[in-house]
Each structure stands twice: as C-alpha cells, then as structure tokens.
Design a protein around this motif. Sequence first.
Motif, PDB file in Angstrom:
ATOM      1  N   PHE A  27       0.742  -1.126  -0.083  1.00 19.05           N
ATOM      2  CA  PHE A  27      -0.010  -0.152   0.040  1.00 19.05           C
ATOM      3  C   PHE A  27       0.755   1.027   0.096  1.00 19.05           C
ATOM      4  CE2 PHE A  27      -3.198   1.740   3.134  1.00 19.05           C
ATOM      5  CZ  PHE A  27      -3.282   3.410   2.808  1.00 19.05           C
ATOM      6  N   GLN A 145       0.480  -0.244   9.690  1.00 18.64           N
ATOM      7  CA  GLN A 145       0.623   1.463   9.613  1.00 18.64           C
ATOM      8  C   GLN A 145       2.142   1.537   9.349  1.00 18.64           C
ATOM      9  OE1 GLN A 145      -0.984   3.898   8.930  1.00 18.64           O
ATOM     10  NE2 GLN A 145       0.849   5.442   9.084  1.00 18.64           N
ATOM     11  N   ILE A 148       3.205   0.794   5.961  1.00 14.70           N
ATOM     12  CA  ILE A 148       2.799   1.447   5.210  1.00 14.70           C
ATOM     13  C   ILE A 148       3.990   2.450   4.978  1.00 14.70           C
ATOM     14  CG2 ILE A 148       1.354   3.503   4.505  1.00 14.70           C
ATOM     15  CD1 ILE A 148      -1.082   1.919   6.075  1.00 14.70           C
ATOM     16  N   THR A 149       4.486   3.004   6.166  1.00 11.83           N
ATOM     17  CA  THR A 149       5.407   3.931   6.312  1.00 11.83           C
ATOM     18  C   THR A 149       6.833   3.304   5.756  1.00 11.83           C
ATOM     19  OG1 THR A 149       6.191   3.534   8.609  1.00 11.83           O
ATOM     20  CG2 THR A 149       4.480   5.268   8.113  1.00 11.83           C
ATOM     21  N   ILE A 152       6.638   3.466   2.083  1.00 13.34           N
ATOM     22  CA  ILE A 152       6.704   4.895   1.388  1.00 13.34           C
ATOM     23  C   ILE A 152       8.274   5.064   1.387  1.00 13.34           C
ATOM     24  CG2 ILE A 152       6.395   7.394   1.810  1.00 13.34           C
ATOM     25  CD1 ILE A 152       3.699   6.464   3.062  1.00 13.34           C
ATOM     26  N   GLN A 264      -6.847  12.688   6.996  1.00 13.51           N
ATOM     27  CA  GLN A 264      -6.384  13.223   5.878  1.00 13.51           C
ATOM     28  C   GLN A 264      -6.398  14.769   5.723  1.00 13.51           C
ATOM     29  OE1 GLN A 264      -5.230  11.491   3.133  1.00 13.51           O
ATOM     30  NE2 GLN A 264      -5.171   9.644   4.543  1.00 13.51           N
ATOM     31  N   ILE A 268      -1.652  15.311   5.458  1.00 10.39           N
ATOM     32  CA  ILE A 268      -0.644  14.285   5.522  1.00 10.39           C
ATOM     33  C   ILE A 268      -0.108  14.163   3.976  1.00 10.39           C
ATOM     34  CG2 ILE A 268      -2.093  12.155   5.710  1.00 10.39           C
ATOM     35  CD1 ILE A 268       1.479  12.598   7.142  1.00 10.39           C
ATOM     36  N   ASN A 269      -0.985  13.735   3.049  1.00 13.49           N
ATOM     37  CA  ASN A 269      -0.344  13.400   1.747  1.00 13.49           C
ATOM     38  C   ASN A 269       0.073  14.521   1.066  1.00 13.49           C
ATOM     39  OD1 ASN A 269      -0.312  10.546   1.997  1.00 13.49           O
ATOM     40  ND2 ASN A 269      -2.617  10.800   2.207  1.00 13.49           N
ATOM     41  N   ILE A 272       3.687  14.014   2.058  1.00 14.76           N
ATOM     42  CA  ILE A 272       4.005  12.681   1.642  1.00 14.76           C
ATOM     43  C   ILE A 272       4.488  12.719   0.142  1.00 14.76           C
ATOM     44  CG2 ILE A 272       3.625  10.298   1.210  1.00 14.76           C
ATOM     45  CD1 ILE A 272       4.205  10.608   4.165  1.00 14.76           C
ATOM     46  N   PHE A 360       2.070  12.796  13.592  1.00 11.67           N
ATOM     47  CA  PHE A 360       1.098  12.243  12.889  1.00 11.67           C
ATOM     48  C   PHE A 360       1.364  10.715  12.884  1.00 11.67           C
ATOM     49  CE2 PHE A 360      -0.172   9.831   9.283  1.00 11.67           C
ATOM     50  CZ  PHE A 360      -1.593  10.329   9.133  1.00 11.67           C
ATOM     51  N   GLY A 365      -2.072   8.479  12.007  1.00 13.56           N
ATOM     52  CA  GLY A 365      -1.631   7.469  11.352  1.00 13.56           C
ATOM     53  C   GLY A 365      -2.145   6.039  11.771  1.00 13.56           C
ATOM     54  N   TRP A 369      -6.386   3.557  10.981  1.00 12.84           N
ATOM     55  CA  TRP A 369      -6.619   2.133  10.527  1.00 12.84           C
ATOM     56  C   TRP A 369      -7.089   1.005  11.653  1.00 12.84           C
ATOM     57  CZ3 TRP A 369      -7.462   2.091   5.848  1.00 12.84           C
ATOM     58  CH2 TRP A 369      -6.827   3.068   4.894  1.00 12.84           C
ATOM     59  N   ASN A 392     -11.077   7.081   3.659  1.00 16.47           N
ATOM     60  CA  ASN A 392      -9.898   7.758   3.840  1.00 16.47           C
ATOM     61  C   ASN A 392      -9.252   8.003   2.199  1.00 16.47           C
ATOM     62  OD1 ASN A 392      -6.986   6.381   3.232  1.00 16.47           O
ATOM     63  ND2 ASN A 392      -6.861   6.928   5.387  1.00 16.47           N
ATOM     64  N   ASN A 396      -8.518  11.561   0.866  1.00 14.38           N
ATOM     65  CA  ASN A 396      -6.934  11.830   0.337  1.00 14.38           C
ATOM     66  C   ASN A 396      -7.074  12.249  -1.061  1.00 14.38           C
ATOM     67  OD1 ASN A 396      -4.557  11.365  -0.710  1.00 14.38           O
ATOM     68  ND2 ASN A 396      -4.423   9.132   0.040  1.00 14.38           N
TER      69      ASN A 396
HETATM   70  C1  BGC Z   1      -2.329   7.278   5.584  1.00 18.01           C
HETATM   71  C2  BGC Z   1      -1.747   7.578   4.321  1.00 18.01           C
HETATM   72  C3  BGC Z   1      -0.448   8.231   4.620  1.00 18.01           C
HETATM   73  C4  BGC Z   1       0.579   7.433   5.587  1.00 18.01           C
HETATM   74  C5  BGC Z   1       1.565   8.262   5.802  1.00 18.01           C
HETATM   75  C6  BGC Z   1      -1.294   6.432   6.440  1.00 18.01           C
HETATM   76  O1  BGC Z   1      -1.965   5.959   7.879  1.00 18.01           O
HETATM   77  O2  BGC Z   1      -3.800   6.634   5.560  1.00 18.01           O
HETATM   78  O3  BGC Z   1      -2.789   8.393   3.526  1.00 18.01           O
HETATM   79  O4  BGC Z   1       0.150   8.266   3.232  1.00 18.01           O
HETATM   80  O5  BGC Z   1      -0.428   7.072   6.657  1.00 18.01           O
HETATM   81  O6  BGC Z   1       2.440   7.481   6.803  1.00 18.01           O
END
Ligand code: BGC
Length: 481
Positions: A27, A145, A148-149, A152, A264, A268-269, A272, A360, A365, A369, A392, A396
């Motif tokens: 993701f 989470q 996810i980070t 990224i 959102q 945050i984005n 990002i 965040f 963050g 979820w 979300n 976003n």
């Molecule tokens: C958010 C994402 C965001 C990410 C950043 C997530 O919890 O849903 O939209 O890009 O955190 O770490």
Amino acid sequence: MAKQEIKQNKGLVIVIASIAATGGLLFGFDTGVISGAIPFLQDYFELTDSQVENITALGLIGAVVGALVTGTLTDYLGRRKVILASAFVFATGAVWTGLAPTVPQLMISRFYLGLAIGVSSFAVPLYISEISPTKIRGTLVSMFQLLITVGILAAYLSDRALADNSNPESWRPMLWVGVFPALILFVGMFFLPETPRWLMSKGKEDESRRILKKIEFPEFIDKSISDMKEQIALEAMQAGWREIFKPWLRNALIIAMGIMFFQQFVGINTVIYYSPKIFLAAGFVGNEAAIAASVIVGVVNVLFTIVSLFIIDRLGRRKLYFIGVSGIAVALISMGLGFMIEGASKWFLVGSMLVYIAFFAISLGPLGWLIITEVFPTRVRGLGSSIGSLSNWGFNTLVVWTFFKMASAIGNAKDVVVPEGSDLSTECPTCVGSVFWIFAAVALIGLVWGYFYIPETKNVSLEEIEAHWRDGKKPRDLKAQ
Ligand code: BGC
C-alpha cells in the motif's frame, strides 16, 4: 509450560501479522512510488500536467473502487481469500504498469493496481485485528501502519536509486520493484489460516477452535468461543447494509468516517506526495537536495511509527489522539510561519515538518486504521471498515487534488502573478503557508471532535465494544471494565 505456550502463541501471531502486514508495505510502496516516477513518465510520454494528475488520480480512484466493491466480499468469501486475490493484483499490476506502452494503458493499469491498494487497505487490518489476541491487538494492527511507512520510504529510496537521467525509461524498473513484496504476500498468505471469527460466523466452530488454539492465550480460548457465539446469535437476524445505518451503529460510523477525515484533512499526503516541491519552495536548491530532505521525512515517519507500536496499547487511544493532534496543530502553525516570515531559515520549516510527521506517526496514522477495525460488530465489520477505508481514499483524493488549487486561489485573491515556467510555490510561498494554516484549523476542530467521539478501546474486547453501542452509550464513556 503454560508460559512457554503463551510465548509460542505470541510468536506465531507475530509471524501471521507480519506476513499479512506486507499488504501494508505494498500500500505504502505503490502510493509512494509514483512521485519519483512522474518526472520520467512526463518526459517519456510527453504528458501534460493534467494527464499526470489523471494518472495519479486513477490510482486513487482505483483504491476507492477497491475499498467499495470488496467490502462485502470479505464477509462472504473470507478475509484470507480476498487478501490472496489482492496480492495477485498487486503483482500483475506492478508488471503491467511497468510495461505500459501507451498512456491509456498506463492509466488503466494504475487503476487496476489501485484496486489492490484499496482492497488491502481494509482487508489486511481486518485480518490482523481478528486473528490477534485482545491484549496485543493494538500493537499488531499498528504494524500495518508501520509497513505503510516502510513502503513509502522504500519507494522514496528505490526511486532515488533507480532514477537515471540518461535513461528516459527509468520509471519502468521503479514500478516493477513492487512485484517482490506482492510475491511475499501471495506466498505467505497461501500458508496462513482464515480468521477464527469469520469461520465462526460461517458455522465452522471446530476449525475456528483449532486456529484459536494456536493464537489465543490458552485461558481465553473458551471465553472467546462463547463470546463469538453469543455475538453471532445476536447478529443472525440482521443484514449488513441495512444494519450499518441503524441508529445504534451511528456513532461507530461517525467515528470511522471522522477519524479518516481528520487523518487526511490535516494534510498528511500533501507532505508525503509533494515534499520535494515544498522543500524547493522553502529555499532548497536542486531536485537532489529536495529529494534527500524528503528521505529524512520518510525516515522520521518510520521511526515514530515504531514508537507508536510500543505506546498504543499502553497509553491508550484517547491520550495518544490528543497528544498527537495537538502536536500536529502546533507543527502546522509553525510550518505556515516558516513560509510567512520572510528570511526564515529553511531548516525551521524542515524542523517543523519533521515534528509534524512525528506527531502524525504516533497518532492519526496508526489510530485511523486501528479504530475502523474496532468499532463495528463482526457481522458488519468487513463492510464497516471498508466504509472507513473508502472515506480514507475519498478524503485523500480530495486533499491531494485541492492543495495547489487552494494555494493558487489564495494567490489569486492576493493578485499574485505566476510567470510562465515557474510555479506558485516559489512565486508565492505565503500562499502555500496559508494552506497549512487551514490544515491547522482542521486539527484544532479535530481536538474538539475527538473529545466527543474517540473511544478508549484499549483492553476492551471487540464484543464489549459492540455491547457498549447496543446499550446506547456515548463513545467517550467506553473503557476497560
Ligand atoms: C495514511 C496515508 C498516509 C500514511 C503516511 C496512513 O495512515 O492513511 O494516507 O500516506 O499514513 O504514513
């Protein structure tokens, strides 16, 4: 012996959650990867800005559709099969986007990949929350989470490593890298069990007990089975869509959509996806320096998400929410100031942005979820958390689409003229700064909203949460007995 058994159980649950959380990595990776690929795509296909926007947006719209159509699927087919299917789409989508010979194919393939992002964004946390023992549920869901980070950050790093100015097709390998985590998820998930809760809801008690024995603390197994039975009997008369909009679940719905709104709308984005651009506006010279600064953002995001893993089940959801959102509000005000004060050091802005990301990462963050998987009863949990992830993605898309538009509207109001070939963020940093103040205002409203709506779900079983709603009690009155 008992102690050893408990240890083994915990180990297995962590293995299960880690593999499933690879869905989170995908993701993060697949949303983050496009930012580095865009400059190359733009040159290669000679794309206009609006085509770039369309490609980026189609991925997000795919995620919205994914979250929407597969919501009910997890309740019918089971959590595991749906995650397996999403891994397949992730893998084939990564290959397809990287191979795309034409712009329309690129758009369709991004949409296809977006479907998997949307599906996994709710099926994975749902799977983890149902397969975790109550006591460590928060920590395990926050692993999603974390991944996810990490995803990224991996995308930022791999984009940087693969970016080769002499190769206009650099975007292809960037997109292909996503195949590897997809394969891990597919193979791993193949060997993992279905969740005991879903099996029970399909009347498969023996199988459910067999899996529960492997994952739950031994002393809780019988209680879990009887709690699940009781709950399923209650739910036997209800139907998903009709049920979820009933008054007794109104608070659950407001909480799930509300937390995603604030997650959102604190922007945050924009950080990002656009951080290199923001850093350029703040006075960094050259893409490389700006991208390097973004990598620091990615690293802080990962580190503080790790911190959140240790505190989420200790401090509890409410405390973490208030600490996090207050910090976010202060950091956003100071980011705005970084743009407003002429001659402010660019490091002031970088510092504020890192503080913002840190707050965040420990609060909105992971909490977003986690909470959407906790507030709904089993029978509508798949549907409920899909409404959460749908919100979300919807929010976003809205924020990402409107960020520069908002800044430019502020610029218009100030009669700022942007010469051809330059962009608004360098011509009018105060316009960009004002948008951060708008986000700060949202964060302040979020504090008030949170006081009324954020439930303390720490150490409360999913069954107790449901009973709380049935009794018509307020979200803020929920706590462990
Ligand atoms: C958010 C994402 C965001 C990410 C950043 C997530 O919890 O849903 O939209 O890009 O955190 O770490």
